[in-house]
Design an enzyme around this catalytic site. Sequence first.
Site, PDB file in Angstrom:
ATOM      1  N   ASN A 230      10.588  24.047   1.874  1.00 23.95           N
ATOM      2  CA  ASN A 230       9.157  23.782   1.981  1.00 23.95           C
ATOM      3  C   ASN A 230       8.780  22.761   0.928  1.00 23.95           C
ATOM      4  OD1 ASN A 230       6.189  24.204   1.175  1.00 23.95           O
ATOM      5  ND2 ASN A 230       6.339  25.346   3.089  1.00 23.95           N
TER       6      ASN A 230
ATOM      7  N   THR B 245       6.872  24.106   7.279  1.00 22.59           N
ATOM      8  CA  THR B 245       5.496  23.904   6.866  1.00 22.59           C
ATOM      9  C   THR B 245       4.731  25.194   7.106  1.00 22.59           C
ATOM     10  OG1 THR B 245       3.490  22.574   7.124  1.00 22.59           O
ATOM     11  CG2 THR B 245       4.842  22.855   9.096  1.00 22.59           C
ATOM     12  N   GLU B 246       3.949  25.625   6.099  1.00 18.51           N
ATOM     13  CA  GLU B 246       3.407  26.981   6.121  1.00 18.51           C
ATOM     14  C   GLU B 246       2.371  27.228   7.201  1.00 18.51           C
ATOM     15  OE1 GLU B 246       1.583  25.246   2.207  1.00 18.51           O
ATOM     16  OE2 GLU B 246       3.439  25.021   3.321  1.00 18.51           O
ATOM     17  N   ASN B 247       1.874  26.172   7.840  1.00 18.30           N
ATOM     18  CA  ASN B 247       0.934  26.401   8.939  1.00 18.30           C
ATOM     19  C   ASN B 247       1.636  26.662  10.264  1.00 18.30           C
ATOM     20  OD1 ASN B 247       1.497  23.511   8.493  1.00 18.30           O
ATOM     21  ND2 ASN B 247       0.270  23.185  10.317  1.00 18.30           N
TER      22      ASN B 247
END
Length: 447
Positions: free
Chosen positions: A258, A281-283
């Site tokens: 990340n 990606t954290e979304n």
Amino acid sequence: MKTIPQISLQEAVAMVKDGDTLLQGGFGMTGNPVHLMHALAETKTKNLTFIGNNVGETGIGGGRLLRNGQLKKIIGSFFTSNPEAVKAAQDGVVEYELLPQGTLAEAIRAGGAGIGGFFTPTSAGTELAQGRETKFLNGVEQVFIPGIRSNVAFIRAWRADTAGNLQYRMTEQNFNRAMATAADLVIAEVEEIVQVGEILPENIHTPGSYIDYLVQATLTLEDLGSSASVSSGKKVSESRMSMAKRALKELRKGDVVNLGIGIPTLVADLISEKDGIILHTENGMLAVGPAPTDGGAMDYPVNAGKIPVTALAGASYFDSADSFAMIRGKHIDIAVMGGLQVDEAANLANWAVPGQPLLGVGGAMDLASGAKRLIITMMHAEKNGDAKIVPSCTLPLTALKSVDMIITDKAVFEFVDEKLTLIEIMPGATLEEVRKLTSAKFVEKLS
């Protein structure tokens, strides 16, 4: 099979009452039920508690409700993207509660699953844990977070069938999937409504049993605000690119990585598909590719910086709750993040500065405490020469004892046997400069 009523925007927003708590899906303007929010902004409904990752952009989505004075409280993880939200909080116009992004997603999922709350290591030892119950579980300090439910949820999906089954497009799942489960009344804004059977069962992300009403609304580029287009390239300094290249050397084939905002983002531009590095990606995406050469968020997924990206072969999409479960569950091998301060105990401060409202933590706390290995990239000192590698952090903490490596424009440090250790001098820098600009005590092990 039950048919879910299809209603107008005006009929939908008439169901929201003064004083209601409103969940709003979306990550920035991606997957954001912007038409429902704008229709609600045309009503006199007030004293709403807004819950979402952020309050939209200035004057768009939830930002329009804020501007109208319809919100009494905002709960979310990243309000600093809207300057009007920052000012409203500073001036006491709205109450606010800040939660780390993964904590927010999990609290909504817990509320939707009938779970009263949970303990998480995210935010332990930080200002966001103040006033909350904490316990040591398996030797790790953890913070109790109550589950979140609301009166109403406005969510956005790409397609629905007449039974209310929903399909999301690319990174538009984000908070929408969990929010669809966590409200007494769930209204889904969708691009198109098709007959039952036209969405294959394996492509249904939210079953129709969660949905009360459907609203059809066509999305346009204007609805997305600044998320609409590929951002223009900016000139990058040699020192910043040098740090990015040094961070790349720490990544190995097969690593799930990340990359945070700022200098870490530059690392993505250096990675090619043949390197075999899997960007997260954290979304809600794995196997993130480089930025497209044209088009925008109507054509491509977006990353955590709300910038359109491409998807490499083998890519997958998921929602924010699953994404942060990957992070907390130690399924992310390396996180590369920016920093404001790192101290001798490997504590990190990177999300807030004194005198500014604490309104923008995002996913930083989750990543700093959850990744297997944490690399911080930052300028070695402030512009006035003040050290950023310090004996003890004076800025609000992001995570305790979490940093493994620091890469600056002057040097590379590792924590070896829990001691801050200088292992490398960066090109163009000298050992004398590093000693002068570092106030923390460190061991020298230069090869």
